[in-house]
Write an enzyme that holds these catalytic residues in place. Structure first.
Site, mmCIF file in Angstrom:
data_model
loop_
_atom_site.group_PDB
_atom_site.id
_atom_site.type_symbol
_atom_site.label_atom_id
_atom_site.label_comp_id
_atom_site.label_asym_id
_atom_site.label_seq_id
_atom_site.Cartn_x
_atom_site.Cartn_y
_atom_site.Cartn_z
ATOM 1 C CD GLU A 183 -1.440 0.119 3.654
ATOM 2 O OE1 GLU A 183 -2.172 1.116 3.649
ATOM 3 O OE2 GLU A 183 -1.513 -0.772 4.530
ATOM 4 C CB SER B 91 -8.151 2.637 10.026
ATOM 5 O OG SER B 91 -8.850 2.289 8.871
ATOM 6 C CB SER C 170 1.566 4.955 7.571
ATOM 7 O OG SER C 170 1.236 3.667 8.006
ATOM 8 N NE ARG D 101 3.858 2.429 8.830
ATOM 9 C CZ ARG D 101 3.712 2.418 10.154
ATOM 10 N NH1 ARG D 101 4.759 2.180 10.941
ATOM 11 N NH2 ARG D 101 2.551 2.663 10.713
#
Ligand SMILES: Nc1ncnc2c1ncn2[C@@H]1O[C@H](COP(=O)(O)OP(=O)(O)OP(=O)(O)O)[C@@H](O)[C@H]1O
Ligand SMILES: CC(C)(CO)[C@@H](O)C(=O)NCCC(=O)O
Length: 420
Positions: A177, A229, A232, A244
């Site tokens: 993603e 939700s 990141s 990340r």
């Protein structure tokens, strides 16, 4: 499952706890941080896949689906053409599908070239809680006998992989993603270079605060704060180099969950509407509620929130607080916390441009302006909060870089039945 429930996305049974989560592992781990180079979805464009094309991002809250509508149907064989025209008639003839599917007409992108074909991109979303209905439907339509596979991103691509394979005999082709998110950001910006990315000028002045376009053609380095939700945070240094750097479980899902609990609201739109009419000062304790004014020694103005929800320890304040105030305070608390983490990441990574994305910001100008204010104020003007039209309004964009290559008529059948 009853046809009605499947077609209308009415069955909310997808919270099936038996679904097994799979571990991901697309990149090497460096000091606990996943370092990813060279995302793979571009490889799709080396081939000329059959039509129609779909891409899907299955997130923790929302599933986002894009449909690529080729401009010229004449270049397809008769069977393909028939399918495309049926899909076109159905999709373009509706903006809502069943109880919870929505097509965001204002986000349509015309004159797009994908995999050598020109056409229009349409954007559709529905709650991931309806995914099992989709799976049931795929099974009931004998999807596996006709489809070659589905490409998908997001946690749901892992979460639902096994059940797709077992129940529908269909393989989910998974793409990361975050890889897709970054490719999506650049894809979108390339096609709308002067109108996609924007910032708020004068973010500290409510009267003068104004949305302005931002030239994002030379973007590196930048930070991406993806508020879905959960949240990141990615540090992006070049097209192929990103990591990340952080994340928080206090995200858009937390806002919606807490707001539902505190106010009894049932949808994101309702939560935002309530928040827009509330005053968080009735819920939060400000510095002035503790100091009687500013705490000047450390530059804390009396208006600064000292303690989120701090007034709620008083019965009297609880009794006089409204649903609107509670919704507003929940929104402000979550937004400020995300802003604060983003600011610390920007400082640590020595990056000044911070791009906020994710559906938490959909129809949510309150949070965008708050983030713009917070970035500017707490960094003395050195940090710039940036936003994207498509990203903000709807999609993770992952799906732009992924495609679902299905065999002709089946696609229509699945899509239609699910969305009807
Ligand atoms: N119609 C909606 N229904 C539910 N949530 C919505 C809606 N519109 C906006 N949101 C907000 O967007 C959030 C989901 O954002 P997004 O689609 O970017 O994330 P996701 O892909 O579902 O989650 P994650 O990436 O963490 O798996 C919700 O938690 C909520 O705050
Ligand atoms: C788990 C994901 C990556 C799913 O998109 C997202 O919800 C997230 O980044 N959550 C926060 C996890 C953390 O605490 O870092």
């Amino acid at each position: 499952m009853a046809e009605k429930a499947v077609n209308g996305f009415a069955d909310d049974s997808s919270s099936d706890k038996s679904l097994k989560k799979h571990a991901t592992g697309d990149g090497a781990t460096v000091n606990g941080i996943e370092k990813v180079r060279n995302g793979s979805p571009d490889s799709f464009c080396d081939i000329r896949p059959s039509m129609p094309l779909f891409g899907m991002d299955i997130g923790g809250t929302l599933t986002k689906l894009v449909y690529f509508e080729p401009a010229n149907f004449d270049e397809f064989d008769l069977e393909e053409k028939e399918t495309l025209q049926t899909i076109h008639r159905y999709l373009i003839g509706n903006v809502a599908y069943g109880k919870s599917g929505i097509r965001d007409v204002h986000l349509e992108m015309e004159n797009q070239t994908i995999c050598g074909r020109t056409g229009k991109i349409h954007f559709i979303r529905f709650p991931t809680s309806q995914m099992l209905s989709f799976i049931e439907l795929a099974k009931s339509k004998n999807f596996s006998g006709l489809a070659s596979g589905i490409c998908a991103t997001g946690g749901g691509a892992y979460m639902f992989e096994e059940i797709f394979a077992k129940e529908v005999l269909l393989q989910l082709h998974k793409y990361d993603e975050m890889d897709c998110l970054l490719k999506g950001i650049h894809y979108i910006d390339r096609y709308n270079p002067f109108s996609e990315c924007y910032f708020f000028r004068n973010p500290r002045d409510t009267e003068l605060c104004k949305k302005m376009p931002f030239d994002f053609r030379n973007p590196y380095p930048y930070l991406v704060v993806n508020i879905g939700s959960g949240v990141s945070i990615l540090a992006v240094r070049s097209k192929t180099d990103y990591s990340r750097v952080s994340g928080t479980s206090l995200g858009g899902g937390t806002f919606l969950g807490l707001c539902c609990l505190l106010t009894g609201c049932e949808t994101f739109e309702e939560a935002i509407e309530l928040a827009s009419q509330g005053d968080s000062k009735n819920i939060d304790k400000l510095v002035r509620d503790i100091y009687g004014g500013d705490y000047s020694k450390f530059g804390l103005a009396g208006e600064t929130v000292a303690c989120s929800f701090g007034h709620m320890m008083s019965k009297e304040k609880r009794d006089t607080s409204s649903r609107e105030d509670l919704a507003r305070a929940t929104l402000v608390t979550l937004t400020n916390n995300i802003g604060s983490i983003a600011r610390m990441c920007a400082k640590t990574e020595k990056i000044e441009r911070v791009v906020f994305v994710g559906n938490f910001l959909r129809v949510n100008e309150i949070s965008m302006k708050l983030l713009a204010y917070a970035m500017d104020f707490w960094s003395n003007g050195s940090l710039k909060a940036l936003f994207l039209e498509h990203e903000v309004r709807n999609y993770n964009l992952c799906f732009l870089c992924t495609v679902i290559v299905l065999r002709k008529r089946v696609t229509a059948s699945i899509l239609f039945s699910v969305l009807v």
